[in-house]
Design a protein around this motif. Structure first.
Motif, PDB file in Angstrom:
ATOM      1  N   ASP A 123      61.692  -1.088 -56.837  1.00 57.18           N
ATOM      2  CA  ASP A 123      60.461   0.140 -57.043  1.00 57.18           C
ATOM      3  C   ASP A 123      60.409   1.042 -55.692  1.00 57.18           C
ATOM      4  OD1 ASP A 123      59.603  -1.144 -59.343  1.00 57.18           O
ATOM      5  OD2 ASP A 123      57.796  -1.885 -58.654  1.00 57.18           O
ATOM      6  N   TYR A 124      60.792   0.460 -54.849  1.00 52.88           N
ATOM      7  CA  TYR A 124      60.760   1.227 -53.372  1.00 52.88           C
ATOM      8  C   TYR A 124      61.791   1.230 -52.672  1.00 52.88           C
ATOM      9  CZ  TYR A 124      55.445   0.612 -54.190  1.00 52.88           C
ATOM     10  OH  TYR A 124      54.307   0.757 -54.627  1.00 52.88           O
ATOM     11  N   THR A 125      61.834   2.489 -51.940  1.00 50.70           N
ATOM     12  CA  THR A 125      62.766   2.701 -50.677  1.00 50.70           C
ATOM     13  C   THR A 125      61.989   2.771 -49.274  1.00 50.70           C
ATOM     14  OG1 THR A 125      64.090   3.953 -51.993  1.00 50.70           O
ATOM     15  CG2 THR A 125      64.428   4.295 -49.704  1.00 50.70           C
ATOM     16  N   HIS A 126      62.754   1.894 -48.380  1.00 54.63           N
ATOM     17  CA  HIS A 126      62.031   1.728 -47.134  1.00 54.63           C
ATOM     18  C   HIS A 126      62.015   3.059 -46.290  1.00 54.63           C
ATOM     19  CE1 HIS A 126      60.290  -2.300 -47.237  1.00 54.63           C
ATOM     20  NE2 HIS A 126      61.117  -2.669 -48.300  1.00 54.63           N
ATOM     21  N   ASP A 127      61.167   3.583 -45.953  1.00 51.31           N
ATOM     22  CA  ASP A 127      61.194   4.699 -44.930  1.00 51.31           C
ATOM     23  C   ASP A 127      61.455   4.185 -43.479  1.00 51.31           C
ATOM     24  OD1 ASP A 127      61.091   7.216 -43.919  1.00 51.31           O
ATOM     25  OD2 ASP A 127      59.203   7.838 -44.546  1.00 51.31           O
ATOM     26  N   THR A 128      62.426   3.674 -43.195  1.00 56.34           N
ATOM     27  CA  THR A 128      62.808   2.915 -41.918  1.00 56.34           C
ATOM     28  C   THR A 128      62.950   4.001 -40.533  1.00 56.34           C
ATOM     29  OG1 THR A 128      64.116   1.418 -43.153  1.00 56.34           O
ATOM     30  CG2 THR A 128      64.358   1.521 -40.658  1.00 56.34           C
ATOM     31  N   PRO A 129      63.436   5.202 -40.910  1.00 55.53           N
ATOM     32  CA  PRO A 129      63.143   6.011 -39.722  1.00 55.53           C
ATOM     33  C   PRO A 129      61.666   6.490 -39.317  1.00 55.53           C
ATOM     34  CG  PRO A 129      64.953   6.967 -41.171  1.00 55.53           C
ATOM     35  CD  PRO A 129      64.195   5.958 -41.962  1.00 55.53           C
ATOM     36  N   ARG A 130      60.915   6.708 -40.428  1.00 57.42           N
ATOM     37  CA  ARG A 130      59.547   6.840 -39.960  1.00 57.42           C
ATOM     38  C   ARG A 130      58.833   5.682 -39.084  1.00 57.42           C
ATOM     39  NH1 ARG A 130      56.461  11.241 -39.267  1.00 57.42           N
ATOM     40  NH2 ARG A 130      57.311  12.140 -41.009  1.00 57.42           N
ATOM     41  N   GLU A 131      59.127   4.418 -39.981  1.00 56.11           N
ATOM     42  CA  GLU A 131      58.504   3.235 -39.293  1.00 56.11           C
ATOM     43  C   GLU A 131      58.814   3.036 -37.903  1.00 56.11           C
ATOM     44  OE1 GLU A 131      59.606  -1.488 -39.307  1.00 56.11           O
ATOM     45  OE2 GLU A 131      60.089  -0.329 -41.188  1.00 56.11           O
ATOM     46  N   LYS A 132      60.319   3.338 -37.526  1.00 58.15           N
ATOM     47  CA  LYS A 132      60.918   3.209 -36.404  1.00 58.15           C
ATOM     48  C   LYS A 132      60.424   4.441 -35.194  1.00 58.15           C
ATOM     49  CE  LYS A 132      62.806  -0.798 -37.483  1.00 58.15           C
ATOM     50  NZ  LYS A 132      62.462  -2.094 -36.948  1.00 58.15           N
ATOM     51  N   LYS A 133      59.844   5.444 -35.802  1.00 56.18           N
ATOM     52  CA  LYS A 133      59.735   6.662 -35.065  1.00 56.18           C
ATOM     53  C   LYS A 133      59.409   6.046 -33.655  1.00 56.18           C
ATOM     54  CE  LYS A 133      58.283  11.349 -35.134  1.00 56.18           C
ATOM     55  NZ  LYS A 133      57.554  12.435 -35.480  1.00 56.18           N
ATOM     56  N   PHE A 134      58.152   5.460 -33.484  1.00 57.21           N
ATOM     57  CA  PHE A 134      57.267   5.259 -32.179  1.00 57.21           C
ATOM     58  C   PHE A 134      57.909   3.944 -31.652  1.00 57.21           C
ATOM     59  CE2 PHE A 134      54.833   8.705 -34.189  1.00 57.21           C
ATOM     60  CZ  PHE A 134      54.752   9.491 -33.330  1.00 57.21           C
ATOM     61  N   GLY A 135      58.635   3.419 -32.110  1.00 54.51           N
ATOM     62  CA  GLY A 135      59.322   2.051 -31.528  1.00 54.51           C
ATOM     63  C   GLY A 135      58.488   0.925 -32.087  1.00 54.51           C
ATOM     64  N   TRP A 136      57.262   0.879 -32.306  1.00 59.04           N
ATOM     65  CA  TRP A 136      56.596  -0.197 -33.000  1.00 59.04           C
ATOM     66  C   TRP A 136      55.769   0.390 -33.728  1.00 59.04           C
ATOM     67  CZ3 TRP A 136      51.575  -1.731 -31.891  1.00 59.04           C
ATOM     68  CH2 TRP A 136      50.761  -0.988 -31.185  1.00 59.04           C
ATOM     69  N   SER A 137      55.186  -0.726 -34.698  1.00 64.64           N
ATOM     70  CA  SER A 137      54.145  -0.362 -35.739  1.00 64.64           C
ATOM     71  C   SER A 137      53.239  -1.632 -35.955  1.00 64.64           C
ATOM     72  CB  SER A 137      54.966  -0.109 -36.962  1.00 64.64           C
ATOM     73  OG  SER A 137      53.873   0.487 -37.833  1.00 64.64           O
ATOM     74  N   PHE A 138      52.069  -1.334 -36.491  1.00 64.68           N
ATOM     75  CA  PHE A 138      51.525  -2.571 -37.063  1.00 64.68           C
ATOM     76  C   PHE A 138      51.896  -2.832 -38.450  1.00 64.68           C
ATOM     77  CE2 PHE A 138      46.946  -3.157 -35.026  1.00 64.68           C
ATOM     78  CZ  PHE A 138      47.583  -3.517 -33.968  1.00 64.68           C
TER      79      PHE A 138
END
Length: 253
Positions: A229-244
């Motif tokens: 169903d989905y493709t993970h947008d890993t570069p966007r997730e990792k852009k600022f180093g951390w995420s909620f």
């Protein structure tokens, strides 16, 4: 003489670094080289900062236009970049709380300049601030986000506001509820639509290890059942180093 040679060597090294820095200023492709020259990462900084930010409850003192938002500023900046790139017509938010994030979405969307609606759903509006209620582009609905009525309202709004959808899940953070929300959205999201599952940092990813199965585990369970169903947008997730929302930035296939 030895002292003079050492001083000359230091000046030469500094000059070399300054030349490289000057080149980097004009070529962003060399930022990795910059980090190698001027900074040595241990690899643990993002996770440590995430723990600090979460455990010190800084997120509870975060506002947008004076309205409590309970988000990571890094995520919020990331989200506005996604919205500008995606240019959705409909924003779906599960989990309203005080309404600060709903007003944030609307603020960004108004700058984009195309017709849109923000649908924000929460089981209770006891926390919803009057300033948020006044936003003309946000529709606040008091309901379970996993109810059939919400699915029907999303269908109606998709018809009224055709185009891309950006959805964010930030209500009940138990695995079963988040999984139910993802399944509710499954027939409602189309190719290219964007979904963020927030607070997947809970249950040890990397905070609140005592939480129990939550959003992260819901994503895993969903993908076991619907792996394509989905493709993970890993570069966007990792852009600022951390995420909620670790492992929670996803684009519908």
């Amino acid at each position: 003489m030895t002292s003079q040679r050492q001083s000359a060597a230091k000046r030469s090294t500094l000059a070399t670094k300054l030349r490289i820095l000057n080149q980097i200023v004009f070529d962003r492709r060399n930022t990795h080289l910059f980090s190698q020259l001027f900074y040595r990462s241990t690899g643990s900084e993002p996770e440590e900062y995430c723990r600090w930010y979460f455990n010190n409850l800084v997120w509870q003192d975060t506002t947008w236009m004076g309205i409590e938002t309970y988000k990571s500023p890094c995520d919020m900046w990331n989200y506005q970049e996604i919205l500008v790139d995606l240019k959705p017509s409909l924003v779906i938010e599960f989990g309203t709380a005080f309404g600060g994030s709903a007003v944030f979405w609307a603020s960004v969307m108004r700058q984009i300049g195309k017709p849109f609606k923000v649908l924000s759903v929460d089981i209770s509006h006891k926390l919803l601030r009057p300033a948020a209620r006044r936003d003309p582009d946000v529709e606040f609905v008091e309901s379970s986000s996993a109810s059939p009525e919400i699915a029907e309202r999303i269908r109606q709004l998709r018809s009224e506001y055709p185009g891309k959808v950006w959805a964010i899940l930030d209500s009940d953070h138990t695995k079963d509820h988040v999984l139910a929300e993802m399944k509710l959205l499954r027939p409602l999201l189309s190719t290219g639509d964007y979904l963020v599952v927030e607070d997947s940092l809970l249950n040890g990813h990397p905070v609140a290890s005592e939480w129990g199965p939550g959003p992260y585990e819901a994503i895993q369970a969903y993908e076991e059942e619907f792996p394509n169903d989905y493709t993970h947008d890993t570069p966007r997730e990792k852009k600022f180093g951390w995420s909620f929302a670790p492992y929670g930035f996803m684009v519908r296939n």
